[in-house]
Design an enzyme around this catalytic site. Sequence first.
Site, PDB file in Angstrom:
ATOM      1  N   THR A 155      37.360  38.844  41.986  1.00 32.47           N
ATOM      2  CA  THR A 155      37.782  39.237  43.228  1.00 32.47           C
ATOM      3  C   THR A 155      36.602  39.402  44.073  1.00 32.47           C
ATOM      4  OG1 THR A 155      39.436  40.839  42.079  1.00 32.47           O
ATOM      5  CG2 THR A 155      38.618  41.464  44.468  1.00 32.47           C
ATOM      6  N   THR A 193      35.464  38.833  33.499  1.00 29.62           N
ATOM      7  CA  THR A 193      36.693  37.853  32.828  1.00 29.62           C
ATOM      8  C   THR A 193      36.169  36.412  32.776  1.00 29.62           C
ATOM      9  OG1 THR A 193      37.864  39.476  33.541  1.00 29.62           O
ATOM     10  CG2 THR A 193      38.882  37.484  32.913  1.00 29.62           C
ATOM     11  N   GLU A 194      36.613  35.795  31.703  1.00 30.13           N
ATOM     12  CA  GLU A 194      36.410  34.154  31.652  1.00 30.13           C
ATOM     13  C   GLU A 194      37.824  33.246  31.333  1.00 30.13           C
ATOM     14  OE1 GLU A 194      33.379  33.669  28.842  1.00 30.13           O
ATOM     15  OE2 GLU A 194      31.728  34.525  29.855  1.00 30.13           O
ATOM     16  N   GLY A 232      68.420  46.450  48.534  1.00 27.00           N
ATOM     17  CA  GLY A 232      69.266  45.349  48.665  1.00 27.00           C
ATOM     18  C   GLY A 232      68.343  43.953  49.091  1.00 27.00           C
ATOM     19  N   GLY A 259      39.994  37.961  29.243  1.00 26.84           N
ATOM     20  CA  GLY A 259      39.481  38.988  29.990  1.00 26.84           C
ATOM     21  C   GLY A 259      39.669  40.233  28.950  1.00 26.84           C
ATOM     22  N   SER A 260      40.544  40.357  28.173  1.00 20.18           N
ATOM     23  CA  SER A 260      40.610  41.881  27.625  1.00 20.18           C
ATOM     24  C   SER A 260      39.542  41.952  26.662  1.00 20.18           C
ATOM     25  CB  SER A 260      42.035  41.589  26.795  1.00 20.18           C
ATOM     26  OG  SER A 260      43.167  41.357  27.607  1.00 20.18           O
ATOM     27  N   GLU A 314      37.126  53.739  37.659  1.00 21.52           N
ATOM     28  CA  GLU A 314      37.814  52.748  37.986  1.00 21.52           C
ATOM     29  C   GLU A 314      39.372  53.140  37.425  1.00 21.52           C
ATOM     30  OE1 GLU A 314      37.060  48.850  36.216  1.00 21.52           O
ATOM     31  OE2 GLU A 314      38.531  48.010  37.366  1.00 21.52           O
ATOM     32  N   ALA A 360      31.786  39.750  37.586  1.00 18.89           N
ATOM     33  CA  ALA A 360      32.251  38.942  37.084  1.00 18.89           C
ATOM     34  C   ALA A 360      32.164  39.026  35.704  1.00 18.89           C
ATOM     35  CB  ALA A 360      31.501  37.347  37.792  1.00 18.89           C
TER      36      ALA A 360
END
Length: 395
Positions: A170, A138-139, A349, A143-144, A252, A136
Site C-alpha cells: 500500500t 509481504t513478498e 437487488g 505474506g502469511s 492494527e 513492505a
Amino acid sequence: MIPKVGVQEGKEPLFYNESHHAWREEVRKFVSKEIVPYVDEWEEAGEFPRDLYKKAAEVGLMGMGYDEKYGGTKEGIDIFHGIVTSEEFAQGCGGVSASLMSHNISIPLIQALGTEEQKEKFIPPVIKGEKIAALAMTEPSGGSDVAGLKTRAVRKDDHFIVNGSKMFITSGMRADTYVVGVRTGSEGASGISILVIEKDTPGFTQTPLKKMGWLSSDTAALYFDDCKVPIENLIGGENSGWIGVMSNFSQERLGMAAGMNAYSQICIDEAVSWARERKTFGNPLINNQVIKHKLVEMNRCVRASKAWTELLSWRVMNGESPIADLAMLKVQASKTMELCAREAMQILGGAGYLRGNSGPARVERIYREVRVNAIGGGSEEIMYDLASRQLGYKA
Ligand SMILES: Cc1cc2nc3c(=O)[nH]c(=O)nc-3n(C[C@H](O)[C@H](O)[C@H](O)COP(=O)(O)OP(=O)(O)OC[C@H]3O[C@@H](n4cnc5c(N)ncnc54)[C@H](O)[C@@H]3O)c2cc1C
C-alpha cells in the site's frame, strides 16, 4: 448530532469521553468535506490527489499517537481516538484511507525501534504530510509467513546491498519512505532486520497493481536490484527486526475491526432505508419477515463485534496483550462485514450492483472490500492458527 455512545448523565463515561466526541466531530468534518464529495471520482480514476496528505496533517490526522517532539499528538490520546478515526473514515472513504493512513503501519516501527536521529529524520516529514510512508513485508512468495521473508540485505562496509521483491504494498508507487523487512541473518524470525529504503535509491523500482477494491489506494510490487542502503537506515539492531514487526499488530487489528464494524453498520443502514422505500408485490420490502430477520441477524453480529472491539481496546489501553482475543476479534469483524455486505446487496437487488452515483454506492464498494479486510493485516486462517496456539490447542 452525533450520539455520545457510553455517556449517561451523572455517570462516568464508558470508553468514550468528551475528547473522543470532539475528535469524532473533527474527523467527520474532514471526511465529509475533503473526501466524500470526490471519492467516487477518485475510485474511478484509481488515485486521489497528493495534497490530501497535507490537508489531513493540518487537522492532526497524520500525527495522532506520535510523539510531540516529532510533530505528533500523544498527550491525551488513547486507543479510542484511533477507533473513532477508523469508524469515521469508513463513512465514505473507499480506498482513500488505506493509502492516506499507510504511515500508521510503517512509522510505528521507527518510533518503537529507531534512534533519535532516525526518528528526527523520518517521522516529521510524514506527519506534516510532506512525505508518504509505506510498510513492505509481504513478498511474491507469500505474506502469511512473514518470518519466512526472502529479500536479502548483505552488509558491505557502511552499506547494505538489498536484493529481492515485495508484493501488494500500500502506497507502493507514491511513498518516499519504505519500511522494509529484510533478511540479514539465518532462516526464521531471528534473521530479520528492518531497513528504511528511500524512494530514489538506485536499483529500486515499482510496478502498480490493479485490484477489485480499494480502487483509489495505491498498491504496488517493489523490486530491489543491488540497492545500496546506508547502515544509518537500519532500524533497531541487526537481526532484531521481528519485535518491530510484532509491535504494531494489536493496534492494527483493533483499528481494522473498528473500520469493519462501521462498514457493517453502513450496510445495515442502507439496507433498512432501501427496504422501507422499495415496494414489491404492493408492499414495502421491510414488511417481509425474511427481510426483518436478515436485518436483525446483521445487527446481532455488528453489536457483538462492536462490544468486543471496545472491550479489547480498553484491555489493550490498560496494558494487557490479549493476543488470542485480538486474533478472534479480527475474524469476528471480517465475517460480520462479509455477512452484512452480502445481505445488504441481496436486499438492494439490482440497485446494489450499480457502481458510483448510479446506486447506493457504499454497499457495492463495501462488498468488494470485504476480501482485503479478511486477508490483510493477518488473514482469517492465520488468525485462527494464532488463536489456537495461544489457547494451547494441541495434544
Ligand atoms: C490491497 C492489499 C494491500 C496490502 N498492503 C500491504 C502492505 O502495505 N504491506 C505489506 O507488507 N503487505 C500488504 N498486503 C499483503 C497482505 O498482508 C497479505 O496479502 C496477507 O498477509 C496474506 O499473504 P498472501 O496474500 O501472500 O497469502 P498467502 O500467505 O500465500 O496465503 C494464501 C491463503 O492461504 C491461507 N493460508 C496461509 N497459510 C495457511 C495455513 N498454514 N493454514 C491455512 N491457511 C493458510 C491464507 O490465509 C490465505 O487465505 C496487502 C494486501 C492487499 C490485498
